[in-house]
Scaffold this motif. Structure first.
Motif, PDB file in Angstrom:
ATOM      1  N   ASP A  14       0.802  -1.223   0.000  1.00  0.00           N
ATOM      2  CA  ASP A  14       0.000   0.000   0.000  1.00  0.00           C
ATOM      3  C   ASP A  14       0.836   1.275   0.000  1.00  0.00           C
ATOM      4  OD1 ASP A  14      -2.546  -1.104  -0.247  1.00  0.00           O
ATOM      5  OD2 ASP A  14      -2.641  -1.535   1.897  1.00  0.00           O
ATOM      6  N   LYS A  15       2.098   1.166  -0.421  1.00  0.00           N
ATOM      7  CA  LYS A  15       2.939   2.358  -0.500  1.00  0.00           C
ATOM      8  C   LYS A  15       3.729   2.398  -1.797  1.00  0.00           C
ATOM      9  CE  LYS A  15       3.415   2.658   4.472  1.00  0.00           C
ATOM     10  NZ  LYS A  15       4.200   2.213   5.559  1.00  0.00           N
ATOM     11  N   SER A  42       3.968   4.383  -6.917  1.00  0.00           N
ATOM     12  CA  SER A  42       2.791   4.334  -6.052  1.00  0.00           C
ATOM     13  C   SER A  42       2.130   2.969  -6.176  1.00  0.00           C
ATOM     14  CB  SER A  42       1.792   5.419  -6.428  1.00  0.00           C
ATOM     15  OG  SER A  42       2.348   6.681  -6.165  1.00  0.00           O
ATOM     16  N   TYR A  43       1.733   2.405  -5.042  1.00  0.00           N
ATOM     17  CA  TYR A  43       1.138   1.074  -5.059  1.00  0.00           C
ATOM     18  C   TYR A  43       0.024   0.989  -4.031  1.00  0.00           C
ATOM     19  CZ  TYR A  43       0.535  -3.918  -4.370  1.00  0.00           C
ATOM     20  OH  TYR A  43      -0.008  -5.158  -4.256  1.00  0.00           O
ATOM     21  N   ARG A  44      -1.079   0.409  -4.456  1.00  0.00           N
ATOM     22  CA  ARG A  44      -2.189   0.169  -3.535  1.00  0.00           C
ATOM     23  C   ARG A  44      -2.834  -1.154  -3.917  1.00  0.00           C
ATOM     24  NH1 ARG A  44      -6.839   3.998  -4.177  1.00  0.00           N
ATOM     25  NH2 ARG A  44      -7.788   2.268  -5.259  1.00  0.00           N
ATOM     26  N   ASN A  45      -3.100  -1.984  -2.935  1.00  0.00           N
ATOM     27  CA  ASN A  45      -3.740  -3.263  -3.195  1.00  0.00           C
ATOM     28  C   ASN A  45      -5.253  -3.066  -3.227  1.00  0.00           C
ATOM     29  OD1 ASN A  45      -4.648  -5.871  -3.352  1.00  0.00           O
ATOM     30  ND2 ASN A  45      -3.889  -6.481  -1.348  1.00  0.00           N
ATOM     31  N   ASP A  46      -5.818  -3.194  -4.402  1.00  0.00           N
ATOM     32  CA  ASP A  46      -7.270  -3.027  -4.565  1.00  0.00           C
ATOM     33  C   ASP A  46      -8.037  -4.331  -4.330  1.00  0.00           C
ATOM     34  OD1 ASP A  46      -7.079  -0.315  -5.203  1.00  0.00           O
ATOM     35  OD2 ASP A  46      -6.696  -0.761  -7.314  1.00  0.00           O
ATOM     36  N   PHE A  47      -7.344  -5.381  -3.930  1.00  0.00           N
ATOM     37  CA  PHE A  47      -7.979  -6.688  -3.787  1.00  0.00           C
ATOM     38  C   PHE A  47      -7.942  -7.215  -2.355  1.00  0.00           C
ATOM     39  CE2 PHE A  47      -6.591  -6.258  -8.162  1.00  0.00           C
ATOM     40  CZ  PHE A  47      -7.780  -6.498  -8.830  1.00  0.00           C
ATOM     41  N   LYS A  48      -7.980  -6.323  -1.381  1.00  0.00           N
ATOM     42  CA  LYS A  48      -7.963  -6.755   0.018  1.00  0.00           C
ATOM     43  C   LYS A  48      -9.175  -7.619   0.358  1.00  0.00           C
ATOM     44  CE  LYS A  48      -5.153  -3.036   1.755  1.00  0.00           C
ATOM     45  NZ  LYS A  48      -4.895  -2.090   2.788  1.00  0.00           N
ATOM     46  N   PHE A  49     -10.255  -7.414  -0.343  1.00  0.00           N
ATOM     47  CA  PHE A  49     -11.468  -8.205  -0.089  1.00  0.00           C
ATOM     48  C   PHE A  49     -11.240  -9.684  -0.402  1.00  0.00           C
ATOM     49  CE2 PHE A  49     -11.663  -7.115  -4.549  1.00  0.00           C
ATOM     50  CZ  PHE A  49     -12.191  -8.249  -5.154  1.00  0.00           C
ATOM     51  N   ARG A  50     -10.227 -10.019  -1.167  1.00  0.00           N
ATOM     52  CA  ARG A  50      -9.947 -11.413  -1.531  1.00  0.00           C
ATOM     53  C   ARG A  50      -9.507 -12.255  -0.327  1.00  0.00           C
ATOM     54  NH1 ARG A  50     -12.180 -12.319  -6.108  1.00  0.00           N
ATOM     55  NH2 ARG A  50     -11.567 -11.047  -7.836  1.00  0.00           N
ATOM     56  N   THR A  51      -9.138 -11.622   0.774  1.00  0.00           N
ATOM     57  CA  THR A  51      -8.718 -12.411   1.942  1.00  0.00           C
ATOM     58  C   THR A  51      -9.850 -13.303   2.448  1.00  0.00           C
ATOM     59  OG1 THR A  51      -9.259 -10.621   3.470  1.00  0.00           O
ATOM     60  CG2 THR A  51      -6.969 -10.745   2.694  1.00  0.00           C
ATOM     61  N   LYS A  52     -11.088 -12.950   2.157  1.00  0.00           N
ATOM     62  CA  LYS A  52     -12.227 -13.792   2.555  1.00  0.00           C
ATOM     63  C   LYS A  52     -12.259 -15.091   1.751  1.00  0.00           C
ATOM     64  CE  LYS A  52     -14.910  -9.748   3.680  1.00  0.00           C
ATOM     65  NZ  LYS A  52     -15.711  -8.720   3.079  1.00  0.00           N
TER      66      LYS A  52
END
Length: 163
Positions: A14-15, A42-52
């Motif tokens: 995320d940085k 610049s980097y941001r993980n747009d797939f944090k919801f995948r942890t489910k």
């Protein structure tokens, strides 16, 4: 990359993300690596919801060349569909016990996010990382050849992060 160059990838979740090619000679002689704004920093993980859809599973220890190794798996637990647009599968990590001083090396952002949530996997550098596809076939395998302790600084200019 080859006999003359390393392909280096830097990720701070995320940085920052950067990939660069550097000669092996320059890498070993330099005290630090300066990244420039030419890189997509610049980097941001747009797939944090995948942890489910994933979870870590501790596997029984294994013995390889008379050495005890720890293992764990990041496996997909979401609903299986016949055709996916992204590679669904699992990663198995075989960890060198002598590297327990090091936090896990998780090159996939979903693996990192899952580790951030529960941190139930052992510390250590993997000696092998195996990716199994959705049919449980080995798609690829990374094998660690060597591991050296070094001290390098990675310098990212502040104004590059604001882009």
């Amino acid at each position: 990359m080859d006999t003359l160059y390393f392909d280096l990838e830097f990720v701070d979740q995320d940085k920052v993300w950067a990939e660069t090619k550097v000669s092996k000679e320059d890498f070993f002689m330099a005290e630090g690596i300066n990244l420039t704004c030419d890189y997509n920093l610049s980097y941001r993980n747009d797939f944090k919801f995948r942890t489910k859809e994933y979870e870590f599973e501790l596997l029984p220890d294994t013995i390889l060349n008379n050495k005890s190794l720890r293992q764990y798996k990041l496996k997909y637990i979401g609903k299986r569909k016949r055709k996916k647009s992204f590679p669904v599968g699992s990663n198995t990590y075989i960890i060198k016990d002598s590297t327990a001083f090091h936090l896990p090396i998780l090159t996939h952002s979903t693996a990192f996010e899952e580790w951030e949530i529960n941190k139930k996997i052992p510390n250590g550098i993997f000696s092998e990382k195996i990716f199994y596809d959705y049919q449980n076939n080995i798609e690829y395998k990374f094998i660690l050849k060597n591991c050296y302790k070094i001290k390098k600084s990675i310098i990212v200019p502040e104004d590059c992060l604001e882009q």
